[in-house]
Design a protein around this motif. Sequence first.
Motif, PDB file in Angstrom:
ATOM      1  N   UNK A 186      49.171  38.135  44.629  1.00 20.00           N
ATOM      2  CA  UNK A 186      49.909  37.344  43.638  1.00 20.00           C
ATOM      3  C   UNK A 186      48.959  36.918  42.520  1.00 20.00           C
ATOM      4  N   UNK A 187      49.520  36.742  41.326  1.00 19.56           N
ATOM      5  CA  UNK A 187      48.673  36.315  40.211  1.00 19.56           C
ATOM      6  C   UNK A 187      48.704  34.803  40.033  1.00 19.56           C
ATOM      7  N   UNK A 188      49.742  34.146  40.591  1.00 22.00           N
ATOM      8  CA  UNK A 188      49.831  32.686  40.463  1.00 22.00           C
ATOM      9  C   UNK A 188      50.049  32.059  41.831  1.00 22.00           C
ATOM     10  N   UNK A 189      50.209  30.737  41.810  1.00 19.25           N
ATOM     11  CA  UNK A 189      50.312  29.937  43.035  1.00 19.25           C
ATOM     12  C   UNK A 189      51.379  30.438  44.010  1.00 19.25           C
ATOM     13  N   UNK A 190      51.047  30.405  45.300  1.00 15.13           N
ATOM     14  CA  UNK A 190      52.016  30.722  46.356  1.00 15.13           C
ATOM     15  C   UNK A 190      52.719  29.430  46.765  1.00 15.13           C
ATOM     16  N   UNK A 191      54.046  29.408  46.614  1.00 14.04           N
ATOM     17  CA  UNK A 191      54.798  28.184  46.869  1.00 14.04           C
ATOM     18  C   UNK A 191      55.263  28.054  48.319  1.00 14.04           C
ATOM     19  N   UNK A 192      55.492  29.182  48.976  1.00 15.41           N
ATOM     20  CA  UNK A 192      56.101  29.112  50.308  1.00 15.41           C
ATOM     21  C   UNK A 192      55.758  30.368  51.099  1.00 15.41           C
ATOM     22  N   UNK A 206      56.200  33.058  45.125  1.00 14.77           N
ATOM     23  CA  UNK A 206      55.138  32.678  44.203  1.00 14.77           C
ATOM     24  C   UNK A 206      55.659  32.297  42.826  1.00 14.77           C
ATOM     25  N   UNK A 207      54.814  31.564  42.112  1.00 20.93           N
ATOM     26  CA  UNK A 207      55.100  31.143  40.750  1.00 20.93           C
ATOM     27  C   UNK A 207      55.069  32.322  39.768  1.00 20.93           C
ATOM     28  N   UNK A 208      54.534  33.477  40.232  1.00 16.41           N
ATOM     29  CA  UNK A 208      54.451  34.628  39.321  1.00 16.41           C
ATOM     30  C   UNK A 208      55.754  35.432  39.280  1.00 16.41           C
ATOM     31  N   UNK A 228      63.142  36.874  37.372  1.00 14.62           N
ATOM     32  CA  UNK A 228      62.591  36.470  36.062  1.00 14.62           C
ATOM     33  C   UNK A 228      62.180  35.000  36.025  1.00 14.62           C
ATOM     34  N   UNK A 229      62.238  34.335  37.171  1.00 13.02           N
ATOM     35  CA  UNK A 229      61.871  32.922  37.232  1.00 13.02           C
ATOM     36  C   UNK A 229      60.901  32.703  38.393  1.00 13.02           C
ATOM     37  N   UNK A 230      60.165  31.586  38.371  1.00  9.28           N
ATOM     38  CA  UNK A 230      59.302  31.295  39.527  1.00  9.28           C
ATOM     39  C   UNK A 230      60.118  31.234  40.821  1.00  9.28           C
ATOM     40  N   UNK A 231      59.569  31.761  41.890  1.00  6.36           N
ATOM     41  CA  UNK A 231      60.248  31.712  43.198  1.00  6.36           C
ATOM     42  C   UNK A 231      59.633  30.559  43.995  1.00  6.36           C
ATOM     43  N   UNK A 232      60.470  29.610  44.398  1.00  2.00           N
ATOM     44  CA  UNK A 232      59.960  28.437  45.116  1.00  2.00           C
ATOM     45  C   UNK A 232      59.953  28.637  46.623  1.00  2.00           C
ATOM     46  N   UNK A 233      60.873  29.480  47.110  1.00  2.00           N
ATOM     47  CA  UNK A 233      61.000  29.625  48.549  1.00  2.00           C
ATOM     48  C   UNK A 233      61.651  30.969  48.853  1.00  2.00           C
TER      49      UNK A 233
END
Length: 297
Positions: A186-192, A206-208, A228-233
Amino acid sequence: KPILLQGHERSITQIKYNREGDLLFTVAKDPIVNVWYSVNGERLGTYNGHTGAVWCVDADWDTRHVLTGSADNSCRLWDCETGKQLALVKTSSAVRTCGFDFGGNIIMFSTDKQMGYQCFVSFFDLRDPSQIENNEPYMKIPCSDSKITSAVWGPLGEFIIAGHESGELNQFSAKSGEQLSNIKEHTKQINDIQTSRDMTMFITASKDNTAKLFDCTTLEHLKTFRTERPVNSAALSPIFDHVVLGGGQEAMDVTTTSTRIGKFEARFFHLAFEEEFGRVKGHFGPINSVAFHPDGK
């Protein structure tokens, strides 16, 4: 008709079923920890004691104990049935993620990197009461580079899989504490992070704007689900080859867009073909946490 559960005053941080699926645990950015009967949405009770936002919740294998981690710098162990607090572990920063191993004897939790404190993963063995009393985990792993944002136990409680703010994923051994492997897909933060029913695979959100499927033991990257949006979970269905993703734009941007283009649907993807086949509307804000009932329905 969906059942609407109203037991929190602030945004939900995590929802989780127990193994049988008769109970649903919910925590939010308020100090309330709720448990509900999943069949009709009746609230069974609350676990009272936290004084800050509660970030994470987990129940053990036979639903005897509940574990919660909070921004009030504590991780607490509760008796599921009575709501009594059994143990309180004080930390120097907020507890971001927590979990029981498969046997329910060992707990792990990770703390945030804040106020000059480093991010740590702590392991406590509940069979040894002195560890909790003296606040002495049998193992504490420091994560100096990038803080852990989500972590789960791997199969058989041999290691934990941790996702970081930087998008990295790694495995820490629960016996020695060493880092077994490390990848950065992932290129950005992992949310879940959530595992499959048989613990062979796990999915990251992930936020990517992607969710990715990995092999638990080798950390091999298997599939990617793009939005097309950040994935939170993200959650894996226990009975079908389905993945559900929840997300939406950042909470602070919500008021500036119309609800129609807010993209707050739960999105269903096919596990093998990586293509979206359905959406469920209904939320007025981003989805923070998704979970499948253990029966897959």
